[in-house]
Design a protein around this motif. Structure first.
Motif, PDB file in Angstrom:
ATOM      1  N   LEU A 164      17.349 -50.193  36.801  1.00  0.00           N
ATOM      2  CA  LEU A 164      18.064 -49.488  35.724  1.00  0.00           C
ATOM      3  C   LEU A 164      17.404 -48.137  35.464  1.00  0.00           C
ATOM      4  CD1 LEU A 164      18.988 -51.808  32.699  1.00  0.00           C
ATOM      5  CD2 LEU A 164      20.473 -50.163  33.825  1.00  0.00           C
ATOM      6  N   LYS A 175      15.537 -46.444  37.472  1.00  0.00           N
ATOM      7  CA  LYS A 175      15.699 -45.565  38.641  1.00  0.00           C
ATOM      8  C   LYS A 175      17.125 -45.010  38.693  1.00  0.00           C
ATOM      9  CE  LYS A 175      13.269 -43.966  42.056  1.00  0.00           C
ATOM     10  NZ  LYS A 175      12.013 -43.239  41.812  1.00  0.00           N
ATOM     11  N   THR A 176      18.093 -45.841  38.323  1.00  0.00           N
ATOM     12  CA  THR A 176      19.489 -45.384  38.292  1.00  0.00           C
ATOM     13  C   THR A 176      19.631 -44.194  37.343  1.00  0.00           C
ATOM     14  OG1 THR A 176      20.344 -47.593  38.762  1.00  0.00           O
ATOM     15  CG2 THR A 176      21.847 -46.082  37.657  1.00  0.00           C
ATOM     16  N   ILE A 177      19.062 -44.338  36.158  1.00  0.00           N
ATOM     17  CA  ILE A 177      19.151 -43.256  35.160  1.00  0.00           C
ATOM     18  C   ILE A 177      18.463 -42.001  35.703  1.00  0.00           C
ATOM     19  CG2 ILE A 177      18.426 -42.533  32.836  1.00  0.00           C
ATOM     20  CD1 ILE A 177      18.588 -45.585  32.085  1.00  0.00           C
ATOM     21  N   GLU A 178      17.289 -42.186  36.296  1.00  0.00           N
ATOM     22  CA  GLU A 178      16.523 -41.049  36.826  1.00  0.00           C
ATOM     23  C   GLU A 178      17.313 -40.316  37.923  1.00  0.00           C
ATOM     24  OE1 GLU A 178      12.649 -42.180  38.411  1.00  0.00           O
ATOM     25  OE2 GLU A 178      12.752 -40.424  39.730  1.00  0.00           O
ATOM     26  N   LEU A 179      17.897 -41.074  38.843  1.00  0.00           N
ATOM     27  CA  LEU A 179      18.648 -40.451  39.951  1.00  0.00           C
ATOM     28  C   LEU A 179      19.883 -39.713  39.438  1.00  0.00           C
ATOM     29  CD1 LEU A 179      18.553 -43.147  42.802  1.00  0.00           C
ATOM     30  CD2 LEU A 179      17.098 -41.141  42.531  1.00  0.00           C
ATOM     31  N   CYS A 180      20.606 -40.345  38.520  1.00  0.00           N
ATOM     32  CA  CYS A 180      21.810 -39.697  37.972  1.00  0.00           C
ATOM     33  C   CYS A 180      21.437 -38.426  37.226  1.00  0.00           C
ATOM     34  CB  CYS A 180      22.552 -40.646  37.029  1.00  0.00           C
ATOM     35  SG  CYS A 180      23.315 -42.035  37.867  1.00  0.00           S
ATOM     36  N   ARG A 181      20.317 -38.473  36.494  1.00  0.00           N
ATOM     37  CA  ARG A 181      19.884 -37.285  35.749  1.00  0.00           C
ATOM     38  C   ARG A 181      19.516 -36.155  36.717  1.00  0.00           C
ATOM     39  NH1 ARG A 181      15.659 -38.977  32.058  1.00  0.00           N
ATOM     40  NH2 ARG A 181      17.399 -39.568  30.726  1.00  0.00           N
ATOM     41  N   LYS A 182      18.718 -36.508  37.739  1.00  0.00           N
ATOM     42  CA  LYS A 182      18.298 -35.497  38.721  1.00  0.00           C
ATOM     43  C   LYS A 182      19.511 -34.876  39.395  1.00  0.00           C
ATOM     44  CE  LYS A 182      13.732 -36.855  40.416  1.00  0.00           C
ATOM     45  NZ  LYS A 182      13.059 -37.575  41.502  1.00  0.00           N
ATOM     46  N   ASP A 183      20.426 -35.735  39.826  1.00  0.00           N
ATOM     47  CA  ASP A 183      21.627 -35.272  40.520  1.00  0.00           C
ATOM     48  C   ASP A 183      22.450 -34.373  39.590  1.00  0.00           C
ATOM     49  OD1 ASP A 183      23.797 -35.358  42.543  1.00  0.00           O
ATOM     50  OD2 ASP A 183      24.843 -36.484  40.986  1.00  0.00           O
ATOM     51  N   GLY A 184      22.622 -34.815  38.356  1.00  0.00           N
ATOM     52  CA  GLY A 184      23.442 -34.056  37.407  1.00  0.00           C
ATOM     53  C   GLY A 184      22.834 -32.727  37.030  1.00  0.00           C
ATOM     54  N   ARG A 185      21.529 -32.730  36.766  1.00  0.00           N
ATOM     55  CA  ARG A 185      20.876 -31.519  36.234  1.00  0.00           C
ATOM     56  C   ARG A 185      20.782 -30.407  37.261  1.00  0.00           C
ATOM     57  NH1 ARG A 185      19.848 -31.829  30.611  1.00  0.00           N
ATOM     58  NH2 ARG A 185      18.140 -30.381  30.898  1.00  0.00           N
ATOM     59  N   GLU A 186      21.001 -30.735  38.521  1.00  0.00           N
ATOM     60  CA  GLU A 186      20.926 -29.677  39.533  1.00  0.00           C
ATOM     61  C   GLU A 186      22.222 -28.884  39.630  1.00  0.00           C
ATOM     62  OE1 GLU A 186      19.420 -31.246  43.192  1.00  0.00           O
ATOM     63  OE2 GLU A 186      17.503 -31.752  42.269  1.00  0.00           O
ATOM     64  N   THR A 187      23.248 -29.341  38.930  1.00  0.00           N
ATOM     65  CA  THR A 187      24.529 -28.622  38.952  1.00  0.00           C
ATOM     66  C   THR A 187      24.462 -27.435  37.997  1.00  0.00           C
ATOM     67  OG1 THR A 187      25.667 -30.711  39.326  1.00  0.00           O
ATOM     68  CG2 THR A 187      27.014 -28.875  38.545  1.00  0.00           C
TER      69      THR A 187
END
Lengths: 75, 200
Positions: A37, A39-51
């Motif tokens: 859970l 790690k899921t939040i961390e990956l989604c945040r990283k992916d999102g914040r790079e936009t």
């Protein structure tokens, strides 16, 4: 699951927190759920914040708002 | 009053006076996050751009109504979320809600897949293919759960701020957030399990 989510957010009552942590020490499944859970939040945040807004879209935005000149002055 | 609040008061006074320079600064300071939120809500660049423009047009028209009780950025998020939800309502039928997948008969949420994929190498966890899987998983959330997740976990708003943006109670926000997190974890667990098995 409610407790696990509250735990992730640091919003779990301290006595429940202790209970959960002692349960986690012995329950591998719950450890896995908690870790994945997080790690899921961390990956989604990283992916999102790079936009970011593409430069041409920014120009179109400023033009549509009639701010192209003001933005250049500020910049 | 904190420095942030002082800055906001100065900005707000200038914005409500119709200062174009202040408005340009507000657009610059907030356009990345509004675009990002709209893009993840809608999954379409053109729609995200439309939401971005409409958000600032509405902010400009209604800035005199903004009383400064919340952060300016929270108010902008609220306009953007409402605009995005309006577009999604017009698209009716396109989204598939996967949130019920792991609900028991009595409505309790239970994780289905227990695979530990946290040990995978970082380059695999953030590969282009994984990013695509993340985007797809986010798209399949219900609109309201997606909004809760993006505001709280991607944009980093507090529970109170995210609830305020969505005009719901904090407890309702927590329920939506939990369902979104669970659904995303299930999706990513399925994705990574397949990858791990294909290596065996």
């Amino acid at each position: 699951m409610e407790q696990l989510n509250a735990y992730i957010d640091g919003e779990l009552d301290s006595s429940l927190c202790k209970q959960l942590e002692s349960h986690l020490e012995t329950c591998t499944d719950c450890q896995v759920v908690l870790n994945t859970l997080n790690k899921t939040i961390e990956l989604c945040r990283k992916d999102g914040r790079e936009t970011t807004l593409p430069p041409d879209a920014r120009q179109r935005l400023l033009a549509s708002l009639g701010l192209d000149d003001d933005a250049q002055q500020e910049g | 009053m904190s420095n942030d609040n002082n800055t906001q008061t100065v900005e707000l006074t200038a914005l409500q006076r119709g200062d174009r320079g202040a408005f340009a600064l507000m657009v610059d300071a907030n356009s990345d996050q509004i675009y990002r939120l709209a893009l993840k809500m809608l999954g379409n660049e053109q729609d995200a751009e439309d939401v971005l423009q409409e958000t600032f047009i509405k902010a400009f028209k209604n800035i005199h109504r903004f009383e400064g009780r919340s952060k300016l950025s929270t108010w902008l998020y609220r306009i953007a979320v409402n605009e995005s939800l309006m577009i999604l309502r017009k698209r009716k039928g396109i989204t598939v809600d996967i949130d019920q997948d792991f609900e028991t008969d009595d409505g309790e949420l239970m994780p289905r897949q227990i695979t530990d994929w946290c040990c995978l190498p970082e380059k695999e966890l953030m590969s282009a293919e994984t990013r695509h899987a993340i985007d797809q998983a986010i798209k399949t959330l219900s609109d309201t759960n997606r909004a809760a997740f993006l505001l709280r976990d991607v944009e980093g708003l507090s529970t109170q701020e995210a609830a305020e943006v969505l005009n719901i109670s904090e407890s309702a926000l927590k329920v939506r957030l939990m369902r979104a997190r669970m659904a995303l974890r299930e999706s990513l667990t399925g994705y990574f399990s397949d990858k791990m098995q294909s290596k065996v």
